[in-house]
Design a protein around this motif. Sequence first.
Motif, PDB file in Angstrom:
ATOM      1  N   SER A  51       0.824  -1.203   0.000  1.00 45.75           N
ATOM      2  CA  SER A  51       0.000   0.000   0.000  1.00 45.75           C
ATOM      3  C   SER A  51       0.865   1.262   0.000  1.00 45.75           C
ATOM      4  O   SER A  51       0.576   2.225  -0.726  1.00 45.75           O
ATOM      5  CB  SER A  51      -0.926  -0.012   1.216  1.00 45.75           C
ATOM      6  N   ALA A  52       1.932   1.253   0.809  1.00 44.19           N
ATOM      7  CA  ALA A  52       2.823   2.411   0.873  1.00 44.19           C
ATOM      8  C   ALA A  52       3.583   2.604  -0.432  1.00 44.19           C
ATOM      9  O   ALA A  52       3.845   3.734  -0.845  1.00 44.19           O
ATOM     10  CB  ALA A  52       3.795   2.256   2.040  1.00 44.19           C
ATOM     11  N   MET A  53       3.951   1.508  -1.083  1.00 42.75           N
ATOM     12  CA  MET A  53       4.621   1.600  -2.377  1.00 42.75           C
ATOM     13  C   MET A  53       3.714   2.286  -3.396  1.00 42.75           C
ATOM     14  O   MET A  53       4.151   3.174  -4.135  1.00 42.75           O
ATOM     15  CB  MET A  53       5.005   0.207  -2.878  1.00 42.75           C
ATOM     16  N   LYS A  54       2.449   1.882  -3.420  1.00 37.78           N
ATOM     17  CA  LYS A  54       1.506   2.487  -4.361  1.00 37.78           C
ATOM     18  C   LYS A  54       1.263   3.959  -4.018  1.00 37.78           C
ATOM     19  O   LYS A  54       1.193   4.806  -4.910  1.00 37.78           O
ATOM     20  CB  LYS A  54       0.192   1.709  -4.347  1.00 37.78           C
ATOM     21  N   GLN A  55       1.152   4.260  -2.729  1.00 38.31           N
ATOM     22  CA  GLN A  55       0.911   5.636  -2.290  1.00 38.31           C
ATOM     23  C   GLN A  55       2.043   6.557  -2.721  1.00 38.31           C
ATOM     24  O   GLN A  55       1.820   7.702  -3.143  1.00 38.31           O
ATOM     25  CB  GLN A  55       0.758   5.675  -0.769  1.00 38.31           C
ATOM     26  N   SER A  56       3.269   6.065  -2.638  1.00 38.50           N
ATOM     27  CA  SER A  56       4.441   6.884  -2.959  1.00 38.50           C
ATOM     28  C   SER A  56       4.825   6.811  -4.434  1.00 38.50           C
ATOM     29  O   SER A  56       5.844   7.377  -4.839  1.00 38.50           O
ATOM     30  CB  SER A  56       5.628   6.455  -2.088  1.00 38.50           C
ATOM     31  N   LEU A  57       4.017   6.083  -5.237  1.00 34.84           N
ATOM     32  CA  LEU A  57       4.247   5.946  -6.677  1.00 34.84           C
ATOM     33  C   LEU A  57       5.626   5.362  -6.978  1.00 34.84           C
ATOM     34  O   LEU A  57       6.315   5.769  -7.918  1.00 34.84           O
ATOM     35  CB  LEU A  57       4.079   7.302  -7.393  1.00 34.84           C
ATOM     36  N   ASN A  58       6.010   4.407  -6.155  1.00 34.35           N
ATOM     37  CA  ASN A  58       7.284   3.719  -6.333  1.00 34.35           C
ATOM     38  C   ASN A  58       7.026   2.398  -7.051  1.00 34.35           C
ATOM     39  O   ASN A  58       6.063   1.701  -6.743  1.00 34.35           O
ATOM     40  CB  ASN A  58       7.925   3.465  -4.966  1.00 34.35           C
ATOM     41  N   CYS A  59       7.861   2.034  -7.986  1.00 37.79           N
ATOM     42  CA  CYS A  59       7.667   0.799  -8.747  1.00 37.79           C
ATOM     43  C   CYS A  59       8.532  -0.355  -8.257  1.00 37.79           C
ATOM     44  O   CYS A  59       8.520  -1.432  -8.853  1.00 37.79           O
ATOM     45  CB  CYS A  59       7.941   1.050 -10.225  1.00 37.79           C
ATOM     46  N   TYR A  60       9.279  -0.129  -7.176  1.00 40.95           N
ATOM     47  CA  TYR A  60      10.093  -1.194  -6.598  1.00 40.95           C
ATOM     48  C   TYR A  60       9.557  -1.537  -5.210  1.00 40.95           C
ATOM     49  O   TYR A  60       9.519  -0.695  -4.314  1.00 40.95           O
ATOM     50  CB  TYR A  60      11.559  -0.776  -6.493  1.00 40.95           C
ATOM     51  N   LEU A  61       9.119  -2.784  -5.039  1.00 37.66           N
ATOM     52  CA  LEU A  61       8.540  -3.221  -3.776  1.00 37.66           C
ATOM     53  C   LEU A  61       9.638  -3.664  -2.817  1.00 37.66           C
ATOM     54  O   LEU A  61      10.412  -4.580  -3.132  1.00 37.66           O
ATOM     55  CB  LEU A  61       7.585  -4.386  -4.022  1.00 37.66           C
ATOM     56  N   PRO A  62       9.735  -3.042  -1.631  1.00 42.64           N
ATOM     57  CA  PRO A  62      10.724  -3.496  -0.648  1.00 42.64           C
ATOM     58  C   PRO A  62      10.458  -4.931  -0.211  1.00 42.64           C
ATOM     59  O   PRO A  62       9.319  -5.387  -0.170  1.00 42.64           O
ATOM     60  CB  PRO A  62      10.515  -2.519   0.523  1.00 42.64           C
ATOM     61  N   LYS A  63      11.530  -5.632   0.108  1.00 43.55           N
ATOM     62  CA  LYS A  63      11.432  -7.024   0.554  1.00 43.55           C
ATOM     63  C   LYS A  63      11.325  -7.072   2.072  1.00 43.55           C
ATOM     64  O   LYS A  63      12.106  -6.426   2.772  1.00 43.55           O
ATOM     65  CB  LYS A  63      12.670  -7.794   0.083  1.00 43.55           C
ATOM     66  N   ILE A  64      10.364  -7.836   2.585  1.00 47.37           N
ATOM     67  CA  ILE A  64      10.239  -8.050   4.025  1.00 47.37           C
ATOM     68  C   ILE A  64      10.585  -9.502   4.303  1.00 47.37           C
ATOM     69  O   ILE A  64       9.980 -10.415   3.732  1.00 47.37           O
ATOM     70  CB  ILE A  64       8.823  -7.693   4.549  1.00 47.37           C
ATOM     71  N   ASN A  65      11.578  -9.735   5.149  1.00 51.25           N
ATOM     72  CA  ASN A  65      12.040 -11.085   5.463  1.00 51.25           C
ATOM     73  C   ASN A  65      11.315 -11.647   6.681  1.00 51.25           C
ATOM     74  O   ASN A  65      10.649 -10.926   7.421  1.00 51.25           O
ATOM     75  CB  ASN A  65      13.547 -11.071   5.726  1.00 51.25           C
ATOM     76  N   ASP A  66      11.462 -12.944   6.887  1.00 52.47           N
ATOM     77  CA  ASP A  66      10.959 -13.570   8.105  1.00 52.47           C
ATOM     78  C   ASP A  66      11.738 -13.032   9.296  1.00 52.47           C
ATOM     79  O   ASP A  66      12.909 -12.629   9.174  1.00 52.47           O
ATOM     80  CB  ASP A  66      11.119 -15.091   8.044  1.00 52.47           C
ATOM     81  N   ALA A  67      11.097 -13.048  10.474  1.00 52.63           N
ATOM     82  CA  ALA A  67      11.793 -12.644  11.694  1.00 52.63           C
ATOM     83  C   ALA A  67      12.905 -13.647  11.999  1.00 52.63           C
ATOM     84  O   ALA A  67      12.764 -14.852  11.775  1.00 52.63           O
ATOM     85  CB  ALA A  67      10.808 -12.568  12.857  1.00 52.63           C
ATOM     86  N   VAL A  68      14.021 -13.138  12.499  1.00 57.17           N
ATOM     87  CA  VAL A  68      15.173 -13.991  12.783  1.00 57.17           C
ATOM     88  C   VAL A  68      15.873 -13.484  14.042  1.00 57.17           C
ATOM     89  O   VAL A  68      15.853 -12.284  14.335  1.00 57.17           O
ATOM     90  CB  VAL A  68      16.149 -13.982  11.579  1.00 57.17           C
ATOM     91  N   LYS A  69      16.451 -14.392  14.801  1.00 57.06           N
ATOM     92  CA  LYS A  69      17.217 -13.985  15.969  1.00 57.06           C
ATOM     93  C   LYS A  69      18.449 -13.200  15.523  1.00 57.06           C
ATOM     94  O   LYS A  69      19.063 -13.518  14.496  1.00 57.06           O
ATOM     95  CB  LYS A  69      17.634 -15.213  16.777  1.00 57.06           C
ATOM     96  N   LEU A  70      18.803 -12.198  16.297  1.00 54.75           N
ATOM     97  CA  LEU A  70      19.930 -11.341  15.915  1.00 54.75           C
ATOM     98  C   LEU A  70      21.204 -12.152  15.715  1.00 54.75           C
ATOM     99  O   LEU A  70      21.944 -11.914  14.751  1.00 54.75           O
ATOM    100  CB  LEU A  70      20.156 -10.265  16.984  1.00 54.75           C
ATOM    101  N   ASN A  71      21.467 -13.099  16.603  1.00 58.25           N
ATOM    102  CA  ASN A  71      22.682 -13.909  16.472  1.00 58.25           C
ATOM    103  C   ASN A  71      22.727 -14.625  15.126  1.00 58.25           C
ATOM    104  O   ASN A  71      23.779 -14.709  14.483  1.00 58.25           O
ATOM    105  CB  ASN A  71      22.763 -14.934  17.611  1.00 58.25           C
ATOM    106  N   ASP A  72      21.584 -15.138  14.687  1.00 57.61           N
ATOM    107  CA  ASP A  72      21.528 -15.824  13.390  1.00 57.61           C
ATOM    108  C   ASP A  72      21.691 -14.832  12.243  1.00 57.61           C
ATOM    109  O   ASP A  72      22.343 -15.132  11.236  1.00 57.61           O
ATOM    110  CB  ASP A  72      20.202 -16.578  13.250  1.00 57.61           C
ATOM    111  N   PHE A  73      21.097 -13.663  12.401  1.00 55.56           N
ATOM    112  CA  PHE A  73      21.224 -12.636  11.363  1.00 55.56           C
ATOM    113  C   PHE A  73      22.679 -12.245  11.169  1.00 55.56           C
ATOM    114  O   PHE A  73      23.141 -12.067  10.032  1.00 55.56           O
ATOM    115  CB  PHE A  73      20.390 -11.409  11.745  1.00 55.56           C
TER     116      PHE A  73
END
Length: 238
Positions: free
Chosen positions: A129-151
């Motif tokens: 929704s925010a991508m469309k609102q801002s007229l941006n054609c590149y969709l940001p990627k949202i990853n699964d939650a991960v423990k900081l140590n693993d990240f």
Amino acid sequence: MQLFYNPNISESTSQFTFSQDESKHITRVLRKKEGDILSITNGKGWLFEAEIIVADSKNCIANIIKSKLQDKKLYYLHMAVAPTKMNDRYEWFLEKATEIGIDEITPIICDHSERKQIKKERYEKIIQSAMKQSLNCYLPKINDAVKLNDFLNNSFNGQTFIAHCEEDDFKKEYLNRVALADHKITILIGPEGDFSKNEINLALKKGFVPVSLGDNRLRTETAAIVACHTVSLINNEQ
């Protein structure tokens, strides 16, 4: 311009049928009819112009008449941000970061995290929704939650920073003085209780540079937005 999103359209698509919900929105809310032009993106940089040929509230059909690949930013921003206790604050961050300009988000679970579960599907809808609102054609990627140590076990290219509130024994530079334009940047933002000292030390061992976002103590979601905006400004000033 009103921007629609569908990940299944490609540069080879000639005709497209909207979902029932979008068809209803187009014909009944926007009152579009045959011959009207709509703008659509697939979130991969393509902007399509489509002419409505069937303005049906259940099955709106359009012909693709023009397509163009939009220029991509010269920098890449990956924010690894701990989920906030109040979920609506994190959703606010996702919305505003998408509008400002972000490429990837990873929710990180830390020692002091009070929220350890996320609603990824809802987060994806907010980002779309925010991508469309801002007229941006590149969709940001949202990853699964991960423990900081693993990240932190991942390999990172470009600049890597950790923003934290600890003062003793941790020399920090202001982010706007050390972040470089046209680079890949990864920034860690901790939970309401901040990163633990063990987490900070681990990040430093992994090559993350400690940074300050200003003299005031900021909430998690505020710190994330300040960091996002700072990187955007550095790049837009070039």
